[in-house]
Design a protein around this motif. Structure first.
Motif, PDB file in Angstrom:
ATOM      1  N   SER A  25       1.000  -1.226  -0.009  1.00 45.89           N
ATOM      2  CA  SER A  25       0.004  -0.022   0.044  1.00 45.89           C
ATOM      3  C   SER A  25       0.899   1.301  -0.001  1.00 45.89           C
ATOM      4  CB  SER A  25      -0.909   0.281   1.132  1.00 45.89           C
ATOM      5  OG  SER A  25      -1.542   1.243   1.304  1.00 45.89           O
ATOM      6  N   SER A  26       0.653   2.237  -0.811  1.00 42.81           N
ATOM      7  CA  SER A  26       0.823   3.670  -0.746  1.00 42.81           C
ATOM      8  C   SER A  26      -0.069   4.473  -0.312  1.00 42.81           C
ATOM      9  CB  SER A  26       1.683   3.953  -1.822  1.00 42.81           C
ATOM     10  OG  SER A  26       0.580   3.753  -3.059  1.00 42.81           O
ATOM     11  N   ALA A  27      -1.247   4.232   0.224  1.00 44.20           N
ATOM     12  CA  ALA A  27      -2.321   4.930   0.672  1.00 44.20           C
ATOM     13  C   ALA A  27      -2.107   6.101   1.547  1.00 44.20           C
ATOM     14  CB  ALA A  27      -3.420   4.095   1.271  1.00 44.20           C
ATOM     15  N   THR A  28      -0.987   6.199   2.424  1.00 43.48           N
ATOM     16  CA  THR A  28      -0.828   7.324   3.247  1.00 43.48           C
ATOM     17  C   THR A  28       0.805   7.637   2.829  1.00 43.48           C
ATOM     18  OG1 THR A  28       0.493   5.966   5.027  1.00 43.48           O
ATOM     19  CG2 THR A  28      -1.968   6.227   5.171  1.00 43.48           C
ATOM     20  N   LYS A  45       1.318  14.797  -1.878  1.00 42.08           N
ATOM     21  CA  LYS A  45      -0.090  14.392  -1.560  1.00 42.08           C
ATOM     22  C   LYS A  45      -1.067  15.177  -2.165  1.00 42.08           C
ATOM     23  CE  LYS A  45       0.162  16.486   3.080  1.00 42.08           C
ATOM     24  NZ  LYS A  45       0.082  16.256   4.500  1.00 42.08           N
ATOM     25  N   GLY A  96      -6.477   7.732  -0.975  1.00 41.61           N
ATOM     26  CA  GLY A  96      -5.486   6.848  -0.986  1.00 41.61           C
ATOM     27  C   GLY A  96      -4.770   6.845  -2.432  1.00 41.61           C
ATOM     28  N   ALA A 124       0.522  10.187  -6.202  1.00 41.61           N
ATOM     29  CA  ALA A 124      -0.235   8.852  -6.548  1.00 41.61           C
ATOM     30  C   ALA A 124      -0.841   8.650  -8.110  1.00 41.61           C
ATOM     31  CB  ALA A 124      -1.422   8.571  -5.601  1.00 41.61           C
ATOM     32  N   ALA A 128      -4.443   3.048  -4.356  1.00 41.44           N
ATOM     33  CA  ALA A 128      -3.673   2.884  -3.033  1.00 41.44           C
ATOM     34  C   ALA A 128      -2.435   2.002  -3.072  1.00 41.44           C
ATOM     35  CB  ALA A 128      -4.613   2.463  -1.802  1.00 41.44           C
ATOM     36  N   ASN A 129      -2.030   1.862  -4.442  1.00 37.93           N
ATOM     37  CA  ASN A 129      -0.729   1.199  -4.495  1.00 37.93           C
ATOM     38  C   ASN A 129      -0.139   1.561  -5.705  1.00 37.93           C
ATOM     39  OD1 ASN A 129      -2.655  -0.290  -6.070  1.00 37.93           O
ATOM     40  ND2 ASN A 129      -1.027  -2.255  -5.871  1.00 37.93           N
TER      41      ASN A 129
END
Length: 156
Positions: A25-28, A45, A96, A124, A128-129
């Protein structure tokens, strides 16, 4: 799926192969920095707001937060983030994976000055990934931004 919209968006520039799909995950900001092996500040972000009746994205460095006084001075309204449901409906991406690429018509994109400290940043790509590494001139070119703003401050 939103990542497919982003891939389609970047296909017109022959850049879809630069999208990084991660196994984790890269949601945060923290998860993205860990997954990409970079400092959290370099994660670009996307924060979503409503200004009057217009959905707005502010793209900023991962180590900053909205400065309410600066935001109000710029947009003449209090900073109210969209809910997760509103963001997905109005922006076109789920929380995300929110990014300025392949978004719904009518969304205004602003790039925050906090990004200018870096040669490249990682926004992003609709999931979320996923992420893409872009230079600041590439962020300007591909984000469809309205203008640069100064509405954030370093998180204490």
């Amino acid at each position: 799926m939103a990542i497919e919209r982003v891939k389609e968006y970047f296909k017109q520039y022959n850049m879809e192969a630069r999208i990084i799909e991660l196994a984790e995950s890269s949601a945060t900001v923290e998860l993205a920095a860990h997954a990409l092996g970079c400092e959290p500040a370099r994660i670009a972000k996307s924060l979503s707001f409503m200004v009057n009746d217009t959905p707005v994205l502010v793209i900023c460095a991962g180590d900053v937060k909205i400065d309410n006084a600066k935001y109000k001075a710029k947009f003449a309204t209090k900073a109210r983030m969209l809910t997760a449901e509103q963001a997905e409906m109005l922006i076109g991406h789920a929380v995300g994976g929110v990014c300025p690429f392949g978004i719904n018509e009518g969304v205004e994109v602003y790039l925050d000055e906090s990004l200018k400290r870096f040669t490249t940043v990682f926004p992003a790509c609709g999931s979320a990934n996923s992420a893409i590494e872009l230079t600041i001139p590439e962020m300007e070119q591909y984000s469809g931004y309205t203008e640069w703003v100064d509405v954030c401050r370093i998180r204490e």
